[in-house]
Design an enzyme around this catalytic site. Structure first.
Site, PDB file in Angstrom:
ATOM      1  N   ARG A  78       0.859  -1.183   0.000  1.00 29.65           N
ATOM      2  CA  ARG A  78       0.000   0.000   0.000  1.00 29.65           C
ATOM      3  C   ARG A  78       0.896   1.234   0.000  1.00 29.65           C
ATOM      4  NH1 ARG A  78      -5.140   0.881   0.521  1.00 29.65           N
ATOM      5  NH2 ARG A  78      -5.370   1.405   2.713  1.00 29.65           N
ATOM      6  N   SER A 142       6.515  -5.723   7.230  1.00 29.39           N
ATOM      7  CA  SER A 142       5.837  -6.638   8.174  1.00 29.39           C
ATOM      8  C   SER A 142       6.523  -7.985   8.326  1.00 29.39           C
ATOM      9  CB  SER A 142       4.402  -6.825   7.711  1.00 29.39           C
ATOM     10  OG  SER A 142       3.807  -5.570   7.535  1.00 29.39           O
ATOM     11  N   ASP A 196       4.232  -3.781  11.185  1.00 23.43           N
ATOM     12  CA  ASP A 196       2.811  -3.415  11.047  1.00 23.43           C
ATOM     13  C   ASP A 196       2.078  -3.376  12.384  1.00 23.43           C
ATOM     14  OD1 ASP A 196       3.098  -6.166  11.157  1.00 23.43           O
ATOM     15  OD2 ASP A 196       1.676  -6.615   9.557  1.00 23.43           O
TER      16      ASP A 196
HETATM   17  C1  BGC Z   1       5.749 -11.339  10.714  1.00 21.99           C
HETATM   18  C2  BGC Z   1       5.439 -10.151  11.604  1.00 21.99           C
HETATM   19  C3  BGC Z   1       4.207  -9.432  11.111  1.00 21.99           C
HETATM   20  C4  BGC Z   1       3.055 -10.411  10.950  1.00 21.99           C
HETATM   21  C5  BGC Z   1       1.789  -9.754  10.463  1.00 21.99           C
HETATM   22  C6  BGC Z   1       4.522 -12.198  10.520  1.00 21.99           C
HETATM   23  O1  BGC Z   1       4.778 -13.199   9.568  1.00 21.99           O
HETATM   24  O2  BGC Z   1       6.776 -12.101  11.271  1.00 21.99           O
HETATM   25  O3  BGC Z   1       6.530  -9.263  11.669  1.00 21.99           O
HETATM   26  O4  BGC Z   1       3.869  -8.439  12.054  1.00 21.99           O
HETATM   27  O5  BGC Z   1       3.423 -11.418  10.046  1.00 21.99           O
HETATM   28  O6  BGC Z   1       1.960  -9.164   9.231  1.00 21.99           O
END
Ligand code: BGC
Length: 451
Positions: A78, A142, A196
């Site tokens: 995004r 993320s 995130d």
């Molecule tokens: C990641 C996290 C992330 C989560 C949600 C996981 O696979 O390790 O860092 O916050 O996904 O997106």
């Protein structure tokens, strides 16, 4: 014959219910383990919970400014233009979504960052963004990143469907700024690199100061919370440190939870075996795959879609959480599989499988939230607003209610002290807020004191 089939089918589904049971005793045990793992992670000892300091506390709600926010999640990128008004309100001036081509996830890392930079360019062109003004960018990445500062870090390992070479161990902010240079976008300054969950918490607490937990229940799953500085042993700091810092728990990697044969089969065939055990039982990327493995077994035993060719279900990850959600609302999920006729009995059995798999996911998520709330406030003396984003939470039918019922089972009246706060687009808006905090606060001790 028909009766025998029905009895076998029922026997299979009741065995399945047992396999996926996550009852009160297991929940209590999970919370105990969770707390021990949190403690170890905070102390810098080996733990399945990474407990990563985010080098930032919660915002005050007064942060202002205009930021470009990039949100790289599991399936989409995004690009947002966010205006912070400074009174707890944020406005999205422009937003574009780009689907990440699946082939990129396993490609060379540089190509992922080029794709991001190209998407920024496309978004600028669409909105005729003036590139002469100074552009501060907040990057939501993320994945588990060991933060080194508010705007830098090192990717520990990929999760979800990503395996791209040349990124693990490196700083995603540096890789992004190199790609921006390559695409003639060197005018952009990366002001924040954030997870995130941290963005979601920032967005939640910008609007409601009582919010101290951010959760993602989408393609992946994870949470963060505001921790007292004095409890974060892994950070070199004076013993008397005041204030708070957000901790990215990386709860998707929690490993003290009972797995059944389907979980083990999914894990063994996954791109990151033995990593992200809890995530593989909870998040949207995996619930469809667990359900597909159950369907394959039932078809093989002649208990479902009789006469169907098991090869139709042989493709890994062919069944998605979205299709499960369609079925849960009475729709036909089977079209992509080319199954000719789906009988009413087949539809009922499939829905039951989806219910069993998704309800365990919701209960595990609720138990993990309860664990974090109880860690912060063991007597539930305060109200806790939990900012939550992600498609499972926002869109899966019955998911929120199942989470809520699990909390009531576990905490009785105390469950009313935990409020779910939907935080749509929270991670992108929140990243902009983090960038504003970075611009205004110089050190974590500037952060407000935790109650
Ligand atoms: C990641 C996290 C992330 C989560 C949600 C996981 O696979 O390790 O860092 O916050 O996904 O997106």
């Amino acid at each position: 014959m028909q009766k025998i089939l029905i009895a076998d089918n029922e026997r299979f589904l009741s065995r399945l219910t047992e396999d996926f049971r996550f009852g009160p005793a297991e929940i209590a045990a999970m919370i105990g383990h969770f707390h021990r793992e949190m403690e170890r992670g905070l102390a810098g000892e080996p733990s399945s919970l990474k407990m990563i300091p985010a080098f930032v506390g919660r915002p005050t709600g007064a942060e202002r400014g205009r930021f470009l926010a990039l949100d790289l999640g599991g399936t989409n990128l995004r690009v947002l233009d966010v205006a912070l008004e400074g009174n707890g309100k944020a406005r999205i001036e422009a937003a574009d979504r780009f689907v990440i081509p699946p082939a990129l996830m396993g490609a060379d890392g540089e190509r992922i960052f080029d794709f991001i930079a190209d998407s920024v360019k496309a978004s600028f062109a669409r909105h005729q963004t003036d590139r002469r003004r100074s552009l501060k960018l907040a990057f939501t990445f993320s994945f588990p990143v060991e933060q080194l500062s508010i705007a830098s870090g090192k990717l520990i390992h990929w999760t979800k469907g990503f395996t791209a070479a040349g990124v693990e161990g490196r700083d995603p902010a540096v890789l992004l700024s190199e790609a921006l240079e390559r695409k003639d976008l060197g005018c952009i300054e990366i002001a924040a690199l954030t997870n995130d969950t941290v963005g979601t918490l920032a967005a939640g607490s910008y609007a409601d100061p009582s919010c101290a937990i951010g959760v993602i229940l989408g393609t992946g799953t994870n949470a963060c919370y505001a921790e007292r500085m004095a409890r974060i042993g892994r950070l070199a700091q004076p013993a008397s440190s005041a204030g708070e810092m957000i901790i990215n728990i990386e709860w998707g990697n929690f490993d003290k939870v009972r797995r059944n044969a389907y979980d083990l089969a999914l894990d063994a065939a996954s791109s990151h075996p033995e990593k992200q055990r809890l995530e593989k039982m909870v998040s949207g990327m995996y619930t469809g795959e667990i359900a597909r493995l159950v369907i394959v077994e039932m078809v093989r035993q002649g208990l479902l879609f009789r006469g169907a060719d098991p090869a139709w279900f042989a493709t890994s990850y062919a069944l998605t959480a979205e299709q499960m959600a369609i079925a849960a609302q009475g729709g036909d999920f089977s079209a992509p599989f080319g199954i000719g006729e789906v009988t009413a009995a087949d539809q009922t059995s499939a829905c039951e499988i989806f219910r069993i798999v998704s309800m365990r996911s919701a209960r595990l998520a609720a138990a993990a939230i309860a664990a974090v709330v109880l860690w912060m406030d063991k007597d539930l003396a305060h109200r806790h607003a939990v900012a939550i984003d992600g498609s499972l939470f926002q869109k899966y039918p019955g998911f929120k209610n199942a989470m809520r019922s699990c909390l009531v089972e576990l905490l009785g009246d105390g469950a009313a002290r935990i409020a779910f706060m939907p935080a749509q687009d929270g991670s992108g808006i929140g990243a902009a807020i983090i960038a504003a905090v970075a611009a205004s606060a110089s050190a974590p001790s500037d952060c407000r004191t935790i109650k």
